[in-house]
Design a protein around this motif. Structure first.
Motif, short mmCIF file in Angstrom:
data_model
loop_
_atom_site.label_atom_id
_atom_site.label_comp_id
_atom_site.label_asym_id
_atom_site.label_seq_id
_atom_site.Cartn_x
_atom_site.Cartn_y
_atom_site.Cartn_z
N HIS A 40 -33.36 -2.47 -60.70
CA HIS A 40 -34.65 -1.75 -60.41
C HIS A 40 -35.69 -1.98 -61.60
CE1 HIS A 40 -37.07 1.35 -59.25
NE2 HIS A 40 -37.60 1.89 -60.53
N SER A 41 -36.78 -2.91 -61.15
CA SER A 41 -37.51 -3.38 -62.11
C SER A 41 -36.99 -4.41 -63.08
CB SER A 41 -38.18 -2.07 -62.97
OG SER A 41 -39.43 -2.76 -63.76
N ASN A 42 -36.83 -4.02 -64.52
CA ASN A 42 -36.03 -4.91 -65.53
C ASN A 42 -34.94 -4.22 -65.79
OD1 ASN A 42 -37.44 -3.13 -66.80
ND2 ASN A 42 -37.96 -4.29 -68.44
N GLU A 43 -34.31 -2.93 -65.00
CA GLU A 43 -33.16 -2.46 -65.23
C GLU A 43 -32.05 -2.75 -64.41
OE1 GLU A 43 -33.06 -0.50 -68.04
OE2 GLU A 43 -35.23 -0.61 -68.48
N MET A 44 -30.95 -2.75 -65.28
CA MET A 44 -29.81 -3.35 -64.47
C MET A 44 -28.62 -2.23 -64.55
SD MET A 44 -29.01 -7.27 -65.69
CE MET A 44 -30.26 -8.51 -65.41
N GLU A 45 -27.96 -1.77 -63.38
CA GLU A 45 -26.99 -0.78 -63.18
C GLU A 45 -25.95 -1.40 -62.73
OE1 GLU A 45 -26.01 3.23 -60.62
OE2 GLU A 45 -28.01 2.07 -60.38
N GLU A 104 -19.14 -1.69 -56.18
CA GLU A 104 -19.43 -2.17 -54.61
C GLU A 104 -20.70 -2.22 -54.29
OE1 GLU A 104 -17.71 1.23 -51.78
OE2 GLU A 104 -16.15 0.03 -52.59
N ALA A 105 -21.08 -2.93 -53.05
CA ALA A 105 -22.23 -2.81 -52.32
C ALA A 105 -22.11 -2.88 -50.88
CB ALA A 105 -23.22 -3.92 -52.96
N HIS A 106 -22.77 -2.28 -50.11
CA HIS A 106 -22.71 -2.17 -48.53
C HIS A 106 -23.73 -3.26 -47.93
CE1 HIS A 106 -19.52 0.88 -48.92
NE2 HIS A 106 -20.10 1.26 -50.24
N ALA A 107 -23.38 -3.26 -46.66
CA ALA A 107 -24.45 -4.11 -45.75
C ALA A 107 -25.95 -3.31 -45.96
CB ALA A 107 -24.19 -3.97 -44.33
N GLY A 108 -27.06 -4.18 -45.98
CA GLY A 108 -28.31 -3.80 -46.16
C GLY A 108 -28.92 -3.55 -47.62
N GLN A 109 -27.97 -3.64 -48.77
CA GLN A 109 -28.35 -3.63 -49.87
C GLN A 109 -28.45 -5.01 -50.72
OE1 GLN A 109 -25.12 -1.48 -51.84
NE2 GLN A 109 -26.08 0.63 -51.34
N ILE A 110 -29.29 -4.97 -51.86
CA ILE A 110 -29.82 -6.28 -52.66
C ILE A 110 -29.03 -6.03 -53.79
CG2 ILE A 110 -31.62 -7.69 -53.37
CD1 ILE A 110 -33.29 -7.06 -51.11
N VAL A 111 -28.21 -6.82 -54.18
CA VAL A 111 -27.46 -6.90 -55.63
C VAL A 111 -27.55 -8.04 -56.25
CG1 VAL A 111 -25.92 -4.78 -54.81
CG2 VAL A 111 -25.31 -7.36 -54.45
N ALA A 112 -27.17 -8.12 -57.48
CA ALA A 112 -26.97 -9.38 -58.33
C ALA A 112 -25.66 -9.64 -58.79
CB ALA A 112 -27.96 -9.23 -59.39
N VAL A 113 -25.40 -10.94 -58.80
CA VAL A 113 -23.94 -11.17 -59.23
C VAL A 113 -23.79 -12.11 -60.40
CG1 VAL A 113 -21.75 -12.23 -58.25
CG2 VAL A 113 -22.81 -10.90 -56.92
N PHE A 114 -23.35 -11.95 -61.36
CA PHE A 114 -23.37 -12.92 -62.41
C PHE A 114 -22.24 -13.67 -62.44
CE2 PHE A 114 -25.89 -9.47 -64.28
CZ PHE A 114 -26.49 -9.99 -65.27
N GLY A 115 -22.28 -15.13 -63.08
CA GLY A 115 -21.35 -16.05 -63.16
C GLY A 115 -20.96 -16.81 -61.82
#
Length: 464
Positions: free
Chosen positions: A121-126, A130-141
């Motif tokens: 969210h903006s420049n904050e990471m949480e 897990e994440a479900h269909a329809g969501q946008i997430v970031a994965v490291f590595g």
């Protein structure tokens, strides 16, 4: 006076309704372009069934299907030495992705583990589990490129592939200091992963790695931005050459070839004969190069045919007019001859290269130049001046509309005539004009332009 008595409730209600009705078109637009992910139809291509279209349910129930659509080197990127990309933004179209899961990159076939999963969210990471269909997430590595599709391995789906046009302009760049070569390479590798329209290659004539690196993209501004990013983000000063338009060559009629490559210099010699013809592909053909083996019998052993095809492809990488790749051609092999001792893959490859050069002139080659779709917007008072300038640049006006006090002109203009146009447009319109430009197609140049380009190429080769 009580507050209620100071307000006409009927008028107040009408004003509220008026405001809501005024905002409604904007809300409709937002919903149209940014709908709820679970309420739209998303499709994938099944790679096991010849890219058959498959509708995704868009629910957590079902196989994982996720798309890497944006790459970014974040605050932790410098800690990952084996990867230039610290994480990728991932849109989940179906299924569930969990931290610690193993996922498969369908585009490369590599199996990777999800070491860290975050919601941004903006420049904050949480950090999330897990994440479900329809969501946008970031994965490291995870090592990947823009447009790669990931699944859990139970299906072999890819999301609809992006239409990536061929680059239309190139630029020679090289680091000023040899010590910055590592950072320079790192920057170019990262940019290629982020942007599929950005390409990196070497000057085929010089062959000097790092000294004559050629970057290609969709225009002058596109390449200028990446050169500036190399300087700003990687602290590498780069020497930049003159922008060069990516011309192409093609043939306009069928031409026969019959070439015998025969060489004897003591010991085993070289022997290979190829016969056939070259012809232009039909307009709108999805491929740019086709090779057909129509030999009946064993005039040429089948194990030498791949070498012949390789020779023709290599010859087509550089046309004889101005040295640019030849496209939209079909090579048909109809006959040939071989020798029991002296025939080899090298002999037939060289025979194919010389055969192509032999028949190329007879096929009436022409030069193709990238033509851009240009849309101009300027006050109506400058319309005549703007259109006159487009005509001078050999552009073809295909549309002229009115938008308030502005005139909107659409034209097809050769890219080679658009250098420095932003400065010219500002001068013509007192800084009030603007334009957008995108690639349309490669089209044959006029006879006078072709003659000029050929003469320039010959003079350059003679000077070398």
């Amino acid at each position: 006076m009580p507050l209620s008595s100071s307000i006409n409730c009927g008028n107040f209600h009408d004003k509220i309704v008026e405001k809501v009705q005024g905002v409604q078109p904007l809300l409709d637009g937002v919903l149209s372009y940014l709908p709820c992910p679970t309420e739209v139809s998303n499709y994938a291509l099944d790679q096991t069934k010849n890219e058959e279209k498959v509708e995704l349910a868009g629910t957590p129930v079902g196989p994982l299907v996720a798309l890497a659509f944006k790459l970014e080197e974040g605050r932790f990127g410098q800690l990952t030495y084996l990867s230039y990309v610290s994480h990728f933004f991932n849109r989940i179209y179906e299924g569930v992705i969990r931290k610690g899961d193993f996922i498969i990159n369908i585009n490369t076939g590599k199996k990777v583990k999800v070491p860290r999963l975050v919601r941004l969210h903006s420049n904050e990471m949480e950090d999330i589990q897990e994440a479900h269909a329809g969501q946008i997430v970031a994965v490291f590595g995870v090592d990947c490129a823009s447009g790669d599709t990931f699944t859990d391995g139970s299906v072999k789906y890819t999301m609809t592939s992006m239409n990536v046009p061929e680059p239309v302009m190139s630029l020679a760049v090289s680091p000023v200091s040899k010590d910055s070569g590592g950072q320079f390479s790192k920057a170019l590798n990262r940019f290629q992963r982020e942007d599929p329209t950005f390409r990196v290659g070497l000057d085929a004539e010089s062959g000097q790695v790092g000294m004559h690196t050629i970057i290609s993209g969709m225009g002058e501004l596109h390449l200028d931005i990446y050169v500036e990013r190399i300087r700003r983000e990687y602290k590498v000063d780069a020497t930049v050459g003159k922008p060069r338009v990516n011309f192409r060559e093609t043939v306009t009629q069928r031409a026969e070839f019959d070439y015998l490559h025969k060489k004897q210099s003591g010991g085993q010699g070289q022997y290979g004969r190829v016969c056939g013809y070259v012809e232009p592909l039909p307009t709108g053909s999805p491929t740019k190069f086709e090779f057909e083996n129509n030999i009946v019998g064993q005039a040429i052993p089948s194990n030498f045919v791949p070498a012949i095809e390789k020779g023709f492809k290599e010859a087509a990488n550089s046309g004889s007019l101005i040295g640019y790749p030849v496209e939209n051609i079909r090579i048909v092999l109809t006959d040939g001859a071989s020798h029991a001792v002296d025939s080899s893959e090298l002999a037939f490859k060289l025979a194919a290269i010389y055969a192509f050069r032999q028949c190329y002139t007879a096929a009436k080659p022409v030069i193709l130049e990238p033509v851009m779709l240009v849309e101009l917007k300027a006050p109506t008072e400058f319309q005549g001046t703007v259109i006159g300038d487009i005509n001078k640049r050999k552009g073809l006006i295909v549309g002229n509309d009115q938008e308030g006090d502005d005139s909107v002109v659409t034209a097809h203009v050769p890219l080679n005539n658009m250098f420095g146009y932003s400065t010219s447009l500002r001068s013509m319109t007192q800084g009030k004009g603007e334009f957008t430009m995108e690639y349309k197609e490669h089209s044959p140049v006029s006879n006078d332009v072709q003659m000029q380009l050929v003469n320039t190429y010959k003079a350059t080769k003679a000077a070398e």
